[in-house]
Design a protein around this motif. Structure first.
Motif, PDB file in Angstrom:
ATOM      1  N   LEU A  32      49.839  56.724  27.782  1.00 22.29           N
ATOM      2  CA  LEU A  32      49.586  55.923  26.571  1.00 22.29           C
ATOM      3  C   LEU A  32      50.898  55.595  25.859  1.00 22.29           C
ATOM      4  CD1 LEU A  32      46.383  57.549  25.077  1.00 22.29           C
ATOM      5  CD2 LEU A  32      46.678  55.156  25.679  1.00 22.29           C
ATOM      6  N   LYS A  33      51.787  56.592  25.844  1.00 19.09           N
ATOM      7  CA  LYS A  33      53.087  56.402  25.184  1.00 19.09           C
ATOM      8  C   LYS A  33      53.885  55.309  25.912  1.00 19.09           C
ATOM      9  CE  LYS A  33      56.995  59.232  24.010  1.00 19.09           C
ATOM     10  NZ  LYS A  33      57.612  60.512  24.316  1.00 19.09           N
ATOM     11  N   MET A  50      48.800  42.789  28.744  1.00 12.54           N
ATOM     12  CA  MET A  50      49.218  44.084  29.288  1.00 12.54           C
ATOM     13  C   MET A  50      48.456  45.233  28.628  1.00 12.54           C
ATOM     14  SD  MET A  50      51.194  43.412  31.694  1.00 12.54           S
ATOM     15  CE  MET A  50      51.591  45.073  32.128  1.00 12.54           C
ATOM     16  N   GLU A  51      48.132  45.062  27.357  1.00 11.73           N
ATOM     17  CA  GLU A  51      47.385  46.125  26.666  1.00 11.73           C
ATOM     18  C   GLU A  51      45.963  46.245  27.208  1.00 11.73           C
ATOM     19  OE1 GLU A  51      49.594  46.581  22.347  1.00 11.73           O
ATOM     20  OE2 GLU A  51      47.964  45.134  22.531  1.00 11.73           O
ATOM     21  N   ASN A  52      45.454  45.132  27.735  1.00 10.93           N
ATOM     22  CA  ASN A  52      44.088  45.167  28.264  1.00 10.93           C
ATOM     23  C   ASN A  52      43.990  45.825  29.640  1.00 10.93           C
ATOM     24  OD1 ASN A  52      42.895  44.070  26.077  1.00 10.93           O
ATOM     25  ND2 ASN A  52      42.958  41.956  26.825  1.00 10.93           N
ATOM     26  N   LEU A  53      45.149  46.046  30.276  1.00 11.84           N
ATOM     27  CA  LEU A  53      45.122  46.722  31.578  1.00 11.84           C
ATOM     28  C   LEU A  53      44.653  48.162  31.397  1.00 11.84           C
ATOM     29  CD1 LEU A  53      48.387  45.771  33.487  1.00 11.84           C
ATOM     30  CD2 LEU A  53      46.084  44.991  33.941  1.00 11.84           C
ATOM     31  N   SER A  54      43.897  48.649  32.376  1.00 11.16           N
ATOM     32  CA  SER A  54      43.355  50.003  32.242  1.00 11.16           C
ATOM     33  C   SER A  54      44.461  51.052  32.384  1.00 11.16           C
ATOM     34  CB  SER A  54      42.312  50.234  33.332  1.00 11.16           C
ATOM     35  OG  SER A  54      42.978  50.251  34.573  1.00 11.16           O
ATOM     36  N   LEU A  55      44.168  52.249  31.916  1.00 16.88           N
ATOM     37  CA  LEU A  55      45.142  53.337  32.033  1.00 16.88           C
ATOM     38  C   LEU A  55      45.439  53.648  33.495  1.00 16.88           C
ATOM     39  CD1 LEU A  55      44.498  56.117  29.372  1.00 16.88           C
ATOM     40  CD2 LEU A  55      46.337  54.465  29.504  1.00 16.88           C
ATOM     41  N   GLY A  56      44.426  53.446  34.337  1.00 16.15           N
ATOM     42  CA  GLY A  56      44.605  53.663  35.782  1.00 16.15           C
ATOM     43  C   GLY A  56      45.706  52.771  36.339  1.00 16.15           C
TER      44      GLY A  56
END
Lengths: 351, 172
Positions: A32-33, A50-56
């Motif tokens: 997240l950081k 880019m913010e909409n990309l999943s954490l995966g």
């Protein structure tokens, strides 16, 4: 524990102890950081994408490539992906998200903290380091002064490389590098992108954190800010508690400075190639300070053919040669040679 | 009778204040343009000798007169916040916030707004040329402001008195 394993276990509703929960939280918060830091340096129109990309995706994201008039390219797990209506696709011709000159200029402004002119020294190396140790490679029109690259103008491409350390990558090879409590002069050889710098960073961290009951005083001469990924002189990736970094200083000058005043047990440096580098390494090796360095090349024979490195190596300044390759991913060791170029060990993947 | 005199004095007083206010605007316009010129010189020096990043340059401009120092401080905060806005957006927003304190005309504002548009994106040699061009444009505006002030400042002050006296005479 690797984040992917943790996430898989979470999906399987495995019951965790408190420590595992802390590990999951730590690993996720790290991603997240990274997401927050990198996104804050992107232009207003790129950021939501880019913010909409999943954490995966972010977990495996290696590079964000921006080229004027071309589709936005993301390198995830070694493969190129493009965007179509916010979804990742592999065929660039179907992409509908193209990078404009404004997006690129705004990103350059943000990356340079609105002061492109202040980064001329960094631009001579072709990249800028942002907080978190992430590197932004820049391509455009070169401005020369007296035949040397002074800076880059009319930027046409950016490559944001996400910094990731691989903790423990050097663990299997450290026993080969240390004998009787002394670090052997070591040269790490490998082609670009095989993990030479990552390995050097982890060696520095391991030695500095204490190995074999001893804390080694480590000095890093980081001419291109690649080992410590320093931002304003502070290393952004972990290099250990007993490590000093000389950031942005040419290797020959830095090594001489360390030798004279810092009294290190080990000096680590990246990518030796020129005559001055070889001479500085030779001086250090003969002064009782161990040197761990890296050089480009696909094999020992390859490096021995190169000038001035080949003739320098025939004088046998190093006691160990580690050969890396990309065959089995980052950090795959092909072989370890001793100072007389005899094979000590042939290994597979580290870590 | 004394009410008439009092009213007359009030009208004269009000006209004098209005005249002085107009004269003051002319004086302030020149001073503010000089302030922006100083800001440009400061930026030029910092870029030329120290290659100092813009947020630090703006932060260090607190000795300039009001409202230039306040504008620089606000811009520095906007840049440091790293909200994704470019210098152009932050500079224009800050100028809009301080518009009530600025006595510049449309042509002056165009030059001042260009500061935010020209800074940051080029290498130092190009940056210096852009700043020199901006300085020349600002100097030209400052020259015009000075000429206008010399010509009109006294006129507005006298006009205040005269118009007040004229009104009083008309009403009495």
């Amino acid at each position: 524990m690797m984040t992917d394993d943790l996430v898989r276990k979470m999906q399987q509703n495995t019951v965790f102890d408190d420590r595992t929960y802390i590990e999951i939280a730590g690993a996720e918060s790290e991603i997240l950081k990274t997401k927050k830091t990198v996104a804050s340096y992107l232009s207003e129109s790129l950021r939501p994408v880019m913010e909409n990309l999943s954490l995966g995706c972010w977990r495996q994201l290696q590079e964000i490539r921006l080229r004027v008039g071309q589709p936005l390219a993301l390198i995830i797990g070694g493969k190129s992906f493009f965007l179509q209506a916010g979804q990742l696709i592999m065929n660039w011709q179907e992409s509908n998200f193209y990078v404009t000159q404004k997006m690129l200029n705004d990103t350059v402004l943000l990356v340079s903290h609105h002061s492109f002119y202040a980064l001329e020294q960094e631009l001579q190396h072709g990249f800028i380091t942002i907080p978190g140790g992430h590197r932004v490679g820049i391509a455009g029109k070169g401005v020369l002064k007296d035949g040397d690259l002074q800076t880059i103008k009319d930027v046409s491409s950016l490559n944001i490389r996400i910094a990731k350390s691989i903790p423990g990558i050097s663990n299997p090879i450290l026993p080969y590098l240390i004998e009787n409590g002394q670090v052997k002069n070591t040269l790490v050889i490998g082609p670009p992108g095989c993990g030479k710098t990552t390995l050097l960073r982890d060696i520095a961290k391991n030695l500095s954190q204490g190995y074999g009951g001893r804390y080694f005083q480590v000095g890093i001469v980081d001419e291109r800010s690649e080992i410590g990924c320093c931002f304003l002189g502070v290393p952004q990736l972990e290099v250990g508690p007993c490590t000093d970094i000389l950031d942005g200083v040419p290797k020959a000058i830095g090594m001489e400075l360390f030798l004279r005043v810092m009294g290190h047990d080990v000096v680590i440096t990246d990518e030796i190639s020129g005559k001055a580098d070889c001479e500085a390494v030779g001086d250090l090796c003969g002064c009782g300070v161990a040197v761990v360095a890296s050089a480009h090349g696909s094999s020992l024979q390859d490096v021995l053919k190169r000038k001035p490195l080949g003739p320098f190596l025939t004088a046998k300044p190093f006691d160990r040669y580690l050969i890396l390759s990309k065959r089995n991913g980052v950090g795959a060791i092909e072989a370890i040679y001793d100072g007389k170029f005899r094979v000590i060990k042939e290994l597979t993947r580290c870590g | 009778m004394w009410v008439k005199w009092l009213g007359g004095l009030f009208i004269i007083g009000a006209c004098v204040v209005l005249g002085r206010r107009q004269a003051n605007i002319l004086r302030k316009r020149e001073m503010q343009l000089q302030g922006f010129l100083q800001l440009c010189h400061r930026i030029e020096t910092e870029i030329s000798y120290g290659q100092t990043p813009l947020p630090q340059i703006f932060q260090g401009c607190q000795t300039l007169p009001f409202p230039i120092a306040a504008i620089a401080k606000e811009t520095a905060s906007g840049l440091a916040a790293q909200t994704g806005n470019t210098l152009w957006v932050i500079w224009n927003d800050t100028l809009a916030d301080f518009a009530p304190f600025l006595c510049l005309n449309k042509a002056d504002m165009e030059v001042v707004q260009a500061i935010g548009n020209e800074l940051g994106l080029s290498y130092s040699r190009e940056q210096m040329k852009k700043l020199q061009l901006l300085t020349v444009r600002l100097q030209e505006q400052e020259r015009l402001a000075h000429e206008e002030r010399v010509k009109m400042e006294r006129v507005w002050q006298v006009l205040g008195w005269c118009s007040g006296s004229m009104l009083v005479l008309l009403f009495m």
